[in-house]
Scaffold this active site. Structure first.
Site, PDB file in Angstrom:
ATOM      1  N   ASP A  62       0.999  -1.141   0.147  1.00  0.00           N
ATOM      2  CA  ASP A  62      -0.060  -0.008  -0.022  1.00  0.00           C
ATOM      3  C   ASP A  62       1.049   1.357  -0.213  1.00  0.00           C
ATOM      4  OD1 ASP A  62      -2.203   1.526  -0.171  1.00  0.00           O
ATOM      5  OD2 ASP A  62      -3.014   0.557   1.857  1.00  0.00           O
ATOM      6  N   GLU A 107       0.098   4.607   1.790  1.00  0.00           N
ATOM      7  CA  GLU A 107       0.063   5.502   2.952  1.00  0.00           C
ATOM      8  C   GLU A 107       1.123   5.178   3.986  1.00  0.00           C
ATOM      9  OE1 GLU A 107      -2.502   3.723   1.539  1.00  0.00           O
ATOM     10  OE2 GLU A 107      -3.915   5.189   1.602  1.00  0.00           O
ATOM     11  N   HIS A 117      -2.701   0.117  -3.869  1.00  0.00           N
ATOM     12  CA  HIS A 117      -3.047   1.315  -3.445  1.00  0.00           C
ATOM     13  C   HIS A 117      -4.097   1.868  -4.676  1.00  0.00           C
ATOM     14  CE1 HIS A 117      -3.375   5.372  -2.134  1.00  0.00           C
ATOM     15  NE2 HIS A 117      -3.081   5.615  -3.318  1.00  0.00           N
ATOM     16  N   HIS A 148      -1.168   1.168   6.910  1.00  0.00           N
ATOM     17  CA  HIS A 148      -1.797   2.323   7.796  1.00  0.00           C
ATOM     18  C   HIS A 148      -2.805   1.940   8.816  1.00  0.00           C
ATOM     19  CE1 HIS A 148      -5.307   2.125   5.340  1.00  0.00           C
ATOM     20  NE2 HIS A 148      -4.505   1.958   4.268  1.00  0.00           N
ATOM     21  N   HIS A 156      -7.317   4.897   7.481  1.00  0.00           N
ATOM     22  CA  HIS A 156      -8.658   4.733   7.073  1.00  0.00           C
ATOM     23  C   HIS A 156      -9.052   3.129   6.916  1.00  0.00           C
ATOM     24  CE1 HIS A 156      -6.210   4.454   3.526  1.00  0.00           C
ATOM     25  NE2 HIS A 156      -7.054   3.600   2.918  1.00  0.00           N
ATOM     26  N   GLU A 182      -7.452  -2.353   7.495  1.00  0.00           N
ATOM     27  CA  GLU A 182      -6.853  -3.329   6.450  1.00  0.00           C
ATOM     28  C   GLU A 182      -6.111  -4.358   6.584  1.00  0.00           C
ATOM     29  OE1 GLU A 182      -5.934  -0.372   3.356  1.00  0.00           O
ATOM     30  OE2 GLU A 182      -7.698   0.727   3.456  1.00  0.00           O
TER      31      GLU A 182
HETATM   32 ZN   LIG Z   1      -3.639   2.904  -0.046  1.00  0.00          ZN
END
Ligand SMILES: [Zn+2]
Length: 275
Positions: free
Chosen positions: A8, A10, A61, A105, A116, A134
């Site tokens: 990902d 972030e 992502h 994240h 998020h 996630e």
């Molecule tokens: Zn992401």
């Protein structure tokens, strides 16, 4: 040794705010892609040195086409682009020995850089009553293929979130959250060394780590930000929507059904417009 890397953006070294995450921001997005590719390369380099023979990197992502293949380590193959039924975990099966989550994240609603859960409409997501971000959702998916998640990289707070679910996991902390869009970042040299060191540690500790074991059937509850989003998500057959709430529940028979149903609901909820 066959390694699966879900990458990902972030939680990548040096990335602190949305200007690094979306092509509409131009220069910083191009920097973000390069930073992401270089973090992943550090992990691949150390994994190869530790004996990994086959490495698949799944770009995880947004449009899932961020990693620069022209700069990616030659020993890895890249799963790029979307849509995909299993999104951030596409390509995983029981032939893999370990999974790494790079650039991750914290979940929605808690502190952490760019926290998020999956997409803007989702406020909270529960599997068999346990709240998951996630990291957790994807670890459960890996667990049902019997694959242990051995390494997470990102900020100090996602490292803590990961250890709550998998106490023995190795964590590569590349930045310290100061707010949701500010962090104290390690120098890139220090950060890449941390990624390499923790990759080696993770592969050494792999035999002691168990996959996340959640028994099927899996009851999944999604709490949306607005009732209108829940109403749209509840179009999916088999879902249960309690009128007046913003929550939808469904029961999945296996990991694939869990992931695909969540994605279908998220995409439906995403169509809701607010004035
Ligand atoms: Zn992401």
């Amino acid at each position: 040794m066959k390694l699966f890397i879900s990458a990902d953006m972030e939680g990548i070294s040096g990335i602190v705010d949305p200007s690094y995450l979306d092509p509409k921001y131009g220069v910083n997005y191009e920097r973000g892609r390069r930073l992401m590719t270089d973090d992943v390369n550090a992990v691949i380099e150390a994994a190869v040195e530790s004996g990994a023979k086959e490495i698949i990197v799944t770009d995880s992502h947004s449009g899932m086409n961020n990693i620069l293949i022209e700069h990616l380590h030659p020993k890895a193959r890249l799963l790029s682009g979307s849509p995909r039924d299993h999104s951030m975990m596409q390509g995983l099966d029981s032939s893999f020995d370990a999974a790494f989550f790079i650039g991750y994240h914290t979940r929605h609603g808690v502190p952490g850089v760019l926290s998020h859960t999956m997409g803007r409409p989702i406020r909270n997501l529960y599997i068999n009553g346990q709240v998951m971000g996630e990291f957790g959702f994807n670890a459960v998916y890996a667990g049902l293929y019997g694959v242990p998640v051995c390494l997470v990289s990102g900020d100090n707070l996602v490292a803590a979130e990961a250890k709550e679910l998998i106490p023995g996991i190795s964590t590569a902390v590349v930045k310290y959250a100061q707010s949701r869009t500010a962090a104290l970042c390690l120098s890139l040299e220090e950060s890449r060394q941390e990624l390499k060191n923790k990759t080696k540690e993770a592969l050494e500790k792999r035999p002691q780590l168990s996959p996340v074991n959640v028994q099927a059937p899996l009851t999944c509850k999604i709490e949306f930000s607005h009732a209108g989003e829940a109403e749209m998500a509840a179009i999916v057959p088999g879902s249960l929507y309690e009128a007046g709430s913003s929550e939808v529940t469904f029961v999945a028979q296996n990991q694939s059904e869990l992931y695909r149903t969540m994605r279908a609901m998220l995409n439906l909820a995403d169509t809701v417009e607010f004035a």
